[in-house]
Each structure stands twice: as C-alpha cells, then as structure tokens.
Design a protein around this motif. Structure first.
Motif, short mmCIF file in Angstrom:
data_model
loop_
_atom_site.label_atom_id
_atom_site.label_comp_id
_atom_site.label_asym_id
_atom_site.label_seq_id
_atom_site.Cartn_x
_atom_site.Cartn_y
_atom_site.Cartn_z
N ALA A 90 0.96 -1.39 -0.10
CA ALA A 90 0.05 0.09 -0.09
C ALA A 90 0.88 1.29 -0.11
CB ALA A 90 -0.96 -0.08 1.11
N THR A 91 2.05 1.41 0.88
CA THR A 91 2.79 2.34 0.69
C THR A 91 3.50 2.72 -0.51
OG1 THR A 91 3.27 1.86 3.14
CG2 THR A 91 4.99 3.36 1.95
N MET A 92 3.82 1.44 -1.16
CA MET A 92 4.55 1.55 -2.62
C MET A 92 3.52 2.26 -3.52
SD MET A 92 7.56 1.15 -1.71
CE MET A 92 7.47 1.41 -0.13
N GLN A 93 2.35 1.72 -3.47
CA GLN A 93 1.30 1.88 -4.48
C GLN A 93 1.00 3.56 -4.13
OE1 GLN A 93 -2.18 -0.35 -4.72
NE2 GLN A 93 -0.93 -2.16 -5.35
N ALA A 94 1.04 4.06 -3.19
CA ALA A 94 0.78 5.30 -2.85
C ALA A 94 1.91 6.47 -2.89
CB ALA A 94 0.16 5.74 -1.42
N CYS A 95 3.24 5.79 -3.23
CA CYS A 95 4.26 6.71 -3.57
C CYS A 95 4.61 6.98 -4.88
CB CYS A 95 5.47 5.83 -2.98
SG CYS A 95 6.93 6.94 -2.99
N PRO A 96 4.63 8.30 -5.34
CA PRO A 96 4.65 8.69 -6.60
C PRO A 96 5.79 8.42 -7.43
CG PRO A 96 4.70 10.63 -5.23
CD PRO A 96 4.18 9.46 -4.43
N GLN A 97 7.04 8.17 -6.41
CA GLN A 97 8.34 8.04 -7.13
C GLN A 97 8.69 6.81 -7.15
OE1 GLN A 97 7.86 9.72 -3.81
NE2 GLN A 97 8.24 11.54 -4.74
N VAL A 98 7.72 5.61 -7.04
CA VAL A 98 7.80 4.34 -7.24
C VAL A 98 6.93 4.29 -8.52
CG1 VAL A 98 7.05 1.95 -6.53
CG2 VAL A 98 7.90 3.59 -4.73
N LEU A 99 7.79 3.85 -9.50
CA LEU A 99 6.99 3.65 -11.02
C LEU A 99 6.67 2.20 -11.26
CD1 LEU A 99 9.66 5.61 -13.11
CD2 LEU A 99 7.69 6.39 -12.01
N GLU A 100 7.31 1.20 -10.42
CA GLU A 100 6.97 -0.09 -10.66
C GLU A 100 7.15 -0.93 -9.39
OE1 GLU A 100 8.64 -2.27 -14.05
OE2 GLU A 100 8.25 -0.44 -15.27
N CYS A 101 6.32 -2.09 -8.96
CA CYS A 101 6.93 -2.49 -7.88
C CYS A 101 6.40 -4.12 -7.99
CB CYS A 101 6.18 -2.07 -6.66
SG CYS A 101 6.82 -2.88 -4.98
N HIS A 102 7.28 -4.99 -8.05
CA HIS A 102 7.05 -6.52 -8.40
C HIS A 102 7.30 -7.32 -7.18
CE1 HIS A 102 6.42 -5.40 -12.49
NE2 HIS A 102 7.43 -4.72 -12.42
N LEU A 103 6.43 -8.42 -6.77
CA LEU A 103 6.43 -9.26 -5.85
C LEU A 103 7.77 -10.35 -6.79
CD1 LEU A 103 6.24 -10.52 -2.88
CD2 LEU A 103 3.96 -11.64 -3.80
N ILE A 104 8.74 -10.55 -5.93
CA ILE A 104 9.66 -11.67 -6.71
C ILE A 104 10.02 -12.86 -5.75
CG2 ILE A 104 10.73 -10.01 -8.15
CD1 ILE A 104 13.08 -9.56 -6.37
#
Length: 160
Positions: free
Chosen positions: A92-106
């Motif tokens: 949720a924090t990463m989705q709300a952060c405008p600096q995060v363009l992509e976030c992938h669970l790996i």
C-alpha cells in the motif's frame, strides 16, 4: 466446469503484437495488418479488453525530458518474521508513493523489485530512510542500483 479462458489464437496474438508497438493505430490499419476486416478486428480488440488481456493504452515517456532526475532499480527484503499484514502495508505504501514507478513481488533472496524515479540521490536517501524507519513496513534491506543508461526500453513483440 472449466473456467480457464480460451487460449489466444494467431490473430489475437497478431493484434497484441501490433498494439504493443502502436496503441494509437486506427482499426482500419490494424485490421489490414492482421488480415481481418475492420468490424471483426474491432470485436476481437474489445473481447481482449473485456478479458483483461489488454489492460489499457498509454504513451512511452522520456522521463529525463519531463523531470530531470535519476532512475533506480531497488531490491527490497522484508524481515523474516514479517506477516501478511506487513506485506500489505508495504504494498500500500509503495502504491501510494509517486516516486515508485513499478513494484513487483519476486522470489529469491529479495521480496520485491522496484523501479523508482527521484530528483537526486539525496531525495532517494531521505525516501528510503523514511521507509526503513517505518516499523509497519518490516523492511530488512534495501539495495539500490542507479540506472546509468537505458540500453533497451519498451516491450518486445508477443512471443519473442
């Protein structure tokens, strides 16, 4: 009852190949390229959209021309005892952060791979420290790799 969607056929794959390269193509031109008449071509595109195969359309932006800064690839490891609630808080924090363009669970030694865009390294340092100091996120380790140059951008054609 089998709820698996039917596999994509040759024409669906051809439509996807063309749209990945040019999402603004007219249906007339698309239908010519995939060897269909316009109406069936439009119906296939709409079906692919309804099935969620085509999730949207967009533009490829040169971020350096819009807002000078740095791009970083960041690997994130959550603490071993982090539970699902911590994972949800992190996401949720990463989705709300405008600096995060992509976030992938790996899988592997890290839990997430992210692509960030920051003004400079100081901006990244402040941002990453705020994440590390947030106990709800359970971040164990962040490893950042600043991007030096873009060697290949975009999405290759389907099936390649």
């Amino acid at each position: 009852m089998d709820t698996t969607p039917p596999p994509l056929d040759r024409i669906d794959q051809a439509i996807i190949d063309v749209l990945r390269v040019d999402g603004r193509i007219t249906f007339e031109k698309l239908s010519t390229l995939v060897h269909l008449t316009p109406r069936p071509c439009l119906e296939r595109v709409r079906k692919l959209e309804r099935r969620g195969v085509i999730r949207g359309y967009g533009a490829i932006i040169d971020l350096q021309k819009v807002a000078p800064g740095i791009s970083l690839m960041v690997l994130v490891a959550l603490s071993g005892q982090s539970e699902r609630a911590a994972q949800k808080a992190f996401e949720a924090t990463m989705q709300a952060c405008p600096q995060v363009l992509e976030c992938h669970l790996i899988s592997g030694h890290f839990d997430y791979s992210m692509r960030l865009r920051c003004r400079d390294l100081e901006h990244y340092r402040v941002l990453s420290e705020s994440w590390m100091n947030d106990d709800a996120l359970h971040i164990d380790k962040l490893v950042a790799h600043p991007e030096l140059a873009a060697v290949k951008c975009g999405i290759p054609p389907f099936g390649q």
